[in-house]
Design a protein around this motif. Structure first.
Motif, short mmCIF file in Angstrom:
data_model
loop_
_atom_site.label_atom_id
_atom_site.label_comp_id
_atom_site.label_asym_id
_atom_site.label_seq_id
_atom_site.Cartn_x
_atom_site.Cartn_y
_atom_site.Cartn_z
N GLN A 19 -6.20 -100.49 0.56
CA GLN A 19 -6.67 -101.58 -0.33
C GLN A 19 -6.98 -101.01 -1.62
N ALA A 20 -7.87 -100.00 -1.77
CA ALA A 20 -8.58 -99.28 -2.71
C ALA A 20 -7.45 -98.80 -3.78
N SER A 21 -6.63 -97.84 -3.25
CA SER A 21 -5.83 -97.09 -3.95
C SER A 21 -4.38 -97.76 -4.27
N ARG A 22 -3.99 -98.65 -3.27
CA ARG A 22 -2.71 -99.38 -3.52
C ARG A 22 -1.71 -98.34 -2.88
N LYS A 23 -2.03 -97.37 -2.39
CA LYS A 23 -1.09 -96.32 -1.97
C LYS A 23 -0.64 -96.30 -0.48
N TRP A 24 0.48 -95.94 -0.21
CA TRP A 24 1.12 -96.08 1.12
C TRP A 24 0.81 -94.54 1.81
N ASP A 80 -6.90 -103.34 9.38
CA ASP A 80 -8.30 -103.96 8.89
C ASP A 80 -8.27 -104.19 7.52
N LYS A 81 -8.48 -105.43 7.30
CA LYS A 81 -8.40 -105.79 5.93
C LYS A 81 -9.41 -105.41 4.98
N SER A 82 -10.24 -105.09 5.55
CA SER A 82 -11.30 -104.48 4.48
C SER A 82 -11.07 -103.03 3.86
N GLU A 83 -10.00 -102.48 4.54
CA GLU A 83 -9.35 -101.19 4.09
C GLU A 83 -7.92 -101.21 3.80
N ILE A 84 -7.15 -102.01 4.63
CA ILE A 84 -5.88 -101.82 4.60
C ILE A 84 -5.26 -103.13 4.21
N SER A 85 -4.18 -103.07 3.36
CA SER A 85 -3.57 -104.33 2.97
C SER A 85 -2.30 -104.51 3.86
N SER A 86 -1.53 -103.61 4.52
CA SER A 86 -0.23 -103.74 5.21
C SER A 86 -0.22 -102.72 6.09
N VAL A 87 0.40 -103.06 7.24
CA VAL A 87 0.69 -101.98 8.35
C VAL A 87 2.13 -102.23 8.76
N LYS A 88 3.06 -101.04 8.69
CA LYS A 88 4.28 -101.46 9.26
C LYS A 88 5.09 -100.19 9.59
N TRP A 89 6.32 -100.15 10.27
CA TRP A 89 7.11 -99.44 10.43
C TRP A 89 7.81 -99.09 9.43
N VAL A 90 8.26 -98.02 8.96
CA VAL A 90 9.03 -97.62 7.89
C VAL A 90 10.07 -96.57 8.34
N ASP A 132 4.29 -91.58 -6.83
CA ASP A 132 3.14 -91.86 -7.08
C ASP A 132 2.55 -93.14 -6.04
N ASP A 133 3.34 -93.67 -5.24
CA ASP A 133 2.90 -94.91 -4.61
C ASP A 133 2.51 -94.47 -3.13
N PHE A 134 2.47 -92.93 -3.11
CA PHE A 134 1.96 -92.48 -1.62
C PHE A 134 0.81 -91.34 -1.85
N ASN A 135 -0.07 -91.63 -0.79
CA ASN A 135 -1.14 -90.72 -0.83
C ASN A 135 -0.77 -89.12 -0.67
N MET A 136 -1.77 -88.34 -0.81
CA MET A 136 -1.52 -86.88 -0.73
C MET A 136 -1.14 -86.31 0.76
N TRP A 137 -1.56 -87.11 1.78
CA TRP A 137 -1.09 -86.83 3.22
C TRP A 137 0.44 -86.72 3.17
#
Length: 142
Positions: free
Chosen positions: A36-41, A101-111, A125-130
């Motif tokens: 939610q916060a970073s808008r990153k996958w 968890d809608k307080s932290e996560i806007s979407s969960v899916k298989w990719v 830039d759409d993805f986090n460092m992990w």
């Protein structure tokens, strides 16, 4: 004084993080969450609780962010790179059972891994460092 407190709290063990990459039974898809916060996958991840082991923290974050409890599912352990764990499910798991968890996560899916690697090349830039560690550990960084 507040800057000293902030600096000290950031060096505390509770600032350590763990992450888990979960592959489907066919090695073709990975569970992804959009923060939610970073808008990153990325993969489920987060800070460890005080005295929490990396594996336990990774499992807790997976369940908190996706509603998926790995403790009751058969899986293969593929690898560990520092605080990142990679596992593969033995049986299919439907996306419809994920609960973000809608307080932290806007979407969960298989990719699909093929879609992921292409998207990371074109929109890094759409993805986090992990995700860099995940791609490297899966041998998809060619």
């Amino acid at each position: 004084m507040s800057s000293i407190v902030t600096c000290m709290s950031q060096s505390d063990d509770t600032r350590k993080r763990a992450a888990i990459a979960v592959l489907d039974h066919s090695y073709q898809k990975i569970i992804m969450v959009k923060q939610q916060a970073s808008r990153k996958w990325g993969v489920p991840k987060g800070h460890l609780l005080k005295n929490e082991k990396y594996w336990d923290g990774a499992l807790r974050e997976l369940e908190e962010e996706t509603g998926f409890c790995l403790k009751h599912i058969r899986y293969d352990f593929i690898c560990r790179d520092r605080s990142l764990f990679v596992v593969r499910l033995i049986h299919p798991y439907p996306e419809s059972r994920f609960r973000a968890d809608k307080s932290e996560i806007s979407s969960v899916k298989w990719v699909a891994l093929s879609e992921l690697t292409e998207r990371m090349r074109s929109h890094p830039d759409d993805f986090n460092m992990w995700m860099r560690f995940v791609i490297t550990n899966l041998g998809l960084d060619n």
